[in-house]
Design a protein around this motif. Sequence first.
Motif, PDB file in Angstrom:
ATOM      1  N   VAL A  91     -12.027  30.288  12.400  1.00  0.00           N
ATOM      2  CA  VAL A  91     -10.694  30.865  12.586  1.00  0.00           C
ATOM      3  C   VAL A  91      -9.838  30.414  11.406  1.00  0.00           C
ATOM      4  CG1 VAL A  91      -8.653  30.996  14.049  1.00  0.00           C
ATOM      5  CG2 VAL A  91     -10.922  30.786  15.097  1.00  0.00           C
ATOM      6  N   VAL A  92      -9.250  31.371  10.695  1.00  0.00           N
ATOM      7  CA  VAL A  92      -8.421  31.029   9.545  1.00  0.00           C
ATOM      8  C   VAL A  92      -7.074  30.506  10.023  1.00  0.00           C
ATOM      9  CG1 VAL A  92      -7.163  31.966   7.555  1.00  0.00           C
ATOM     10  CG2 VAL A  92      -9.536  32.639   7.970  1.00  0.00           C
ATOM     11  N   LEU A  93      -6.620  29.433   9.400  1.00  0.00           N
ATOM     12  CA  LEU A  93      -5.294  28.889   9.671  1.00  0.00           C
ATOM     13  C   LEU A  93      -4.572  28.726   8.337  1.00  0.00           C
ATOM     14  CD1 LEU A  93      -3.156  27.700  11.542  1.00  0.00           C
ATOM     15  CD2 LEU A  93      -4.300  25.477  11.336  1.00  0.00           C
ATOM     16  N   ALA A  94      -3.547  29.541   8.147  1.00  0.00           N
ATOM     17  CA  ALA A  94      -2.766  29.506   6.914  1.00  0.00           C
ATOM     18  C   ALA A  94      -1.436  28.829   7.186  1.00  0.00           C
ATOM     19  CB  ALA A  94      -2.537  30.928   6.385  1.00  0.00           C
ATOM     20  N   GLY A  95      -1.098  27.808   6.390  1.00  0.00           N
ATOM     21  CA  GLY A  95       0.174  27.126   6.546  1.00  0.00           C
ATOM     22  C   GLY A  95       0.012  25.654   6.853  1.00  0.00           C
ATOM     23  N   THR A  96       1.125  24.945   6.790  1.00  0.00           N
ATOM     24  CA  THR A  96       1.138  23.512   7.077  1.00  0.00           C
ATOM     25  C   THR A  96       2.367  23.195   7.928  1.00  0.00           C
ATOM     26  OG1 THR A  96       2.381  23.064   5.035  1.00  0.00           O
ATOM     27  CG2 THR A  96      -0.038  22.924   4.918  1.00  0.00           C
TER      28      THR A  96
ATOM     29  N   ARG B 209      -3.665  24.493  15.189  1.00  0.00           N
ATOM     30  CA  ARG B 209      -4.964  23.839  14.954  1.00  0.00           C
ATOM     31  C   ARG B 209      -5.480  23.190  16.241  1.00  0.00           C
ATOM     32  NH1 ARG B 209      -7.503  22.323  10.400  1.00  0.00           N
ATOM     33  NH2 ARG B 209      -5.631  22.839   9.173  1.00  0.00           N
ATOM     34  N   ARG B 210      -4.587  22.510  16.950  1.00  0.00           N
ATOM     35  CA  ARG B 210      -5.005  21.885  18.208  1.00  0.00           C
ATOM     36  C   ARG B 210      -5.475  22.932  19.208  1.00  0.00           C
ATOM     37  NH1 ARG B 210      -0.456  18.569  17.008  1.00  0.00           N
ATOM     38  NH2 ARG B 210       0.909  19.864  18.300  1.00  0.00           N
ATOM     39  N   LEU B 211      -4.771  24.062  19.271  1.00  0.00           N
ATOM     40  CA  LEU B 211      -5.137  25.127  20.200  1.00  0.00           C
ATOM     41  C   LEU B 211      -6.510  25.698  19.858  1.00  0.00           C
ATOM     42  CD1 LEU B 211      -4.203  26.985  22.554  1.00  0.00           C
ATOM     43  CD2 LEU B 211      -3.273  28.524  20.809  1.00  0.00           C
ATOM     44  N   ILE B 212      -6.739  25.968  18.579  1.00  0.00           N
ATOM     45  CA  ILE B 212      -8.026  26.522  18.141  1.00  0.00           C
ATOM     46  C   ILE B 212      -9.165  25.553  18.442  1.00  0.00           C
ATOM     47  CG2 ILE B 212      -9.357  27.218  16.102  1.00  0.00           C
ATOM     48  CD1 ILE B 212      -6.585  28.123  14.899  1.00  0.00           C
ATOM     49  N   GLU B 213      -8.958  24.290  18.091  1.00  0.00           N
ATOM     50  CA  GLU B 213     -10.024  23.308  18.301  1.00  0.00           C
ATOM     51  C   GLU B 213     -10.255  23.036  19.784  1.00  0.00           C
ATOM     52  OE1 GLU B 213      -8.715  20.050  15.893  1.00  0.00           O
ATOM     53  OE2 GLU B 213      -9.500  20.949  14.031  1.00  0.00           O
ATOM     54  N   ARG B 214      -9.206  23.118  20.571  1.00  0.00           N
ATOM     55  CA  ARG B 214      -9.348  22.955  22.031  1.00  0.00           C
ATOM     56  C   ARG B 214     -10.247  24.040  22.612  1.00  0.00           C
ATOM     57  NH1 ARG B 214      -4.060  23.407  25.909  1.00  0.00           N
ATOM     58  NH2 ARG B 214      -5.103  23.431  27.945  1.00  0.00           N
ATOM     59  N   ALA B 215     -10.201  25.239  21.991  1.00  0.00           N
ATOM     60  CA  ALA B 215     -11.049  26.347  22.445  1.00  0.00           C
ATOM     61  C   ALA B 215     -12.418  26.340  21.781  1.00  0.00           C
ATOM     62  CB  ALA B 215     -10.355  27.677  22.161  1.00  0.00           C
TER      63      ALA B 215
ATOM     64  N   CYS C 151     -11.444  25.541  12.384  1.00  0.00           N
ATOM     65  CA  CYS C 151     -10.362  25.946  11.490  1.00  0.00           C
ATOM     66  C   CYS C 151     -10.849  25.958  10.044  1.00  0.00           C
ATOM     67  CB  CYS C 151      -9.173  24.991  11.620  1.00  0.00           C
ATOM     68  SG  CYS C 151      -8.261  25.160  13.160  1.00  0.00           S
ATOM     69  N   VAL C 152     -10.590  27.060   9.356  1.00  0.00           N
ATOM     70  CA  VAL C 152     -10.906  27.150   7.927  1.00  0.00           C
ATOM     71  C   VAL C 152      -9.649  27.577   7.192  1.00  0.00           C
ATOM     72  CG1 VAL C 152     -13.342  27.659   8.306  1.00  0.00           C
ATOM     73  CG2 VAL C 152     -11.710  29.534   8.157  1.00  0.00           C
ATOM     74  N   ASP C 153      -9.573  27.224   5.900  1.00  0.00           N
ATOM     75  CA  ASP C 153      -8.401  27.545   5.110  1.00  0.00           C
ATOM     76  C   ASP C 153      -8.391  29.004   4.702  1.00  0.00           C
ATOM     77  OD1 ASP C 153      -7.506  24.932   5.235  1.00  0.00           O
ATOM     78  OD2 ASP C 153      -8.648  24.334   3.455  1.00  0.00           O
ATOM     79  N   ASP C 154      -7.215  29.478   4.368  1.00  0.00           N
ATOM     80  CA  ASP C 154      -7.050  30.840   3.849  1.00  0.00           C
ATOM     81  C   ASP C 154      -7.482  30.842   2.383  1.00  0.00           C
ATOM     82  OD1 ASP C 154      -6.298  33.386   3.152  1.00  0.00           O
ATOM     83  OD2 ASP C 154      -4.153  32.945   3.091  1.00  0.00           O
TER      84      ASP C 154
ATOM     85  N   ASN D 279     -13.423  32.364  -0.217  1.00  0.00           N
ATOM     86  CA  ASN D 279     -14.853  32.073  -0.242  1.00  0.00           C
ATOM     87  C   ASN D 279     -15.578  32.668   0.961  1.00  0.00           C
ATOM     88  OD1 ASN D 279     -14.301  30.398   1.925  1.00  0.00           O
ATOM     89  ND2 ASN D 279     -14.241  28.528   0.701  1.00  0.00           N
ATOM     90  N   ALA D 280     -16.882  32.485   1.019  1.00  0.00           N
ATOM     91  CA  ALA D 280     -17.722  33.163   2.007  1.00  0.00           C
ATOM     92  C   ALA D 280     -17.398  32.735   3.430  1.00  0.00           C
ATOM     93  CB  ALA D 280     -19.194  32.890   1.710  1.00  0.00           C
ATOM     94  N   ILE D 281     -17.142  31.437   3.638  1.00  0.00           N
ATOM     95  CA  ILE D 281     -16.891  30.957   4.995  1.00  0.00           C
ATOM     96  C   ILE D 281     -15.643  31.598   5.584  1.00  0.00           C
ATOM     97  CG2 ILE D 281     -15.534  28.928   4.306  1.00  0.00           C
ATOM     98  CD1 ILE D 281     -16.897  27.423   6.583  1.00  0.00           C
ATOM     99  N   CYS D 282     -14.679  31.875   4.730  1.00  0.00           N
ATOM    100  CA  CYS D 282     -13.447  32.503   5.187  1.00  0.00           C
ATOM    101  C   CYS D 282     -13.698  33.953   5.601  1.00  0.00           C
ATOM    102  CB  CYS D 282     -12.411  32.434   4.071  1.00  0.00           C
ATOM    103  SG  CYS D 282     -10.713  32.554   4.652  1.00  0.00           S
TER     104      CYS D 282
END
Length: 260
Positions: free
Chosen positions: A15-20, A28-34, A38-41, A44-47
Motif C-alpha cells: 500500500v503506497v503511503l505518500a507524505g509525512t 501507517r498504523r491503520l495499514i499495518e494493523r490490517a 507500507c511502501v513509498d511513493d 520502482n517495481a515494488i510501488c
Amino acid sequence: MDQLPLFVNLRGKNVVLAGTGDAADAKRRLIERAGGICVDDCPNAICRCAKIAFVAIDDDEQAVQAAQRLRAKGMIVNVVDKPDLCDFTTPAIIDRTPVLIAVGTGGASAGMAKAIRQKLEALLPSRLGRLADNIQSARDAIKRRWPGAPERRRALDQAFQPGGALDPFAEQDEAAVATWLDRDDSPAQNGLAQITLLSNDPDDLTLRTARLLGEADYIFYEAGVAPGILQRARADAVRQAGAPPAKLPNGLSLFLTLKI
C-alpha cells in the motif's frame, strides 16, 4: 447510498503511503494493523505492485499532484482530509475480529463517525468476535443440520434475533453454538406474511416489519410502495410487483400493501 462499503484484504499486500507527519503516521498504523505493507511513493517495481494509495500531504497543490500521479499508475487513492480528491474514504472502525463494523460519513465529518462508533462500542460484547469464530468453525455442522440454504439462513436469522440463542448483543459463552445446534426447534420452511404499511417512510417501519423484510426470500408488493421500503429487504430477495401467486415459491414470502 453515495458509496459502496467494501472490506479489502490488505494482508501481505503493498500500500503506497505518500507524505509525512502525524496524519501519515496514523494511516501507517491503520495499514499495518490490517496487515498491509507500507511502501513509498516512488517509480520502482515494488510501488507498481500496489493498488491502493494514501496521500497525507498538507499542501493542497502537492496533494493534488501526488493523487494524480498515483491514479496514473492505476491505483485508487485516499487523500487525507480532502474528500473531494478521494476515490474512497476510511471509516471509523469497531474491531471485534473477525467482526468489523465501519461507520462512514463520506468524508463529511470524522468526528461524527467517531461519536457513532463510540456509542456502538458500548453496545457490542467483547466476545462478539469469538462467537463469530465459533460459528465459522461450526459451518459444516450447521450445513448438516439444515442442508437447504433458505432453511439454514432462516435458522440463523432466528438464532440472531434479540433474545435468540446466538443474539450477538448478548454475552455468549463458549458452548453457545453447540447448544444451539442441539436444540430441537427449527424455523418454518415456508409461508406468507402480509404487512399493511401505514406510511412510505422507512423510519416508520415496525420492528416486526423490519425483521420480516430482512428474512423474506420473496417480496411481493402493491403499486405505490416506496423504493425506500423495498431497499430495507435483503439484497438477494426476489422482488415482484403485485400480489403473490396462488402457489407460493419455496421459502418465506412477504406481501406489502399500502394504506395511507
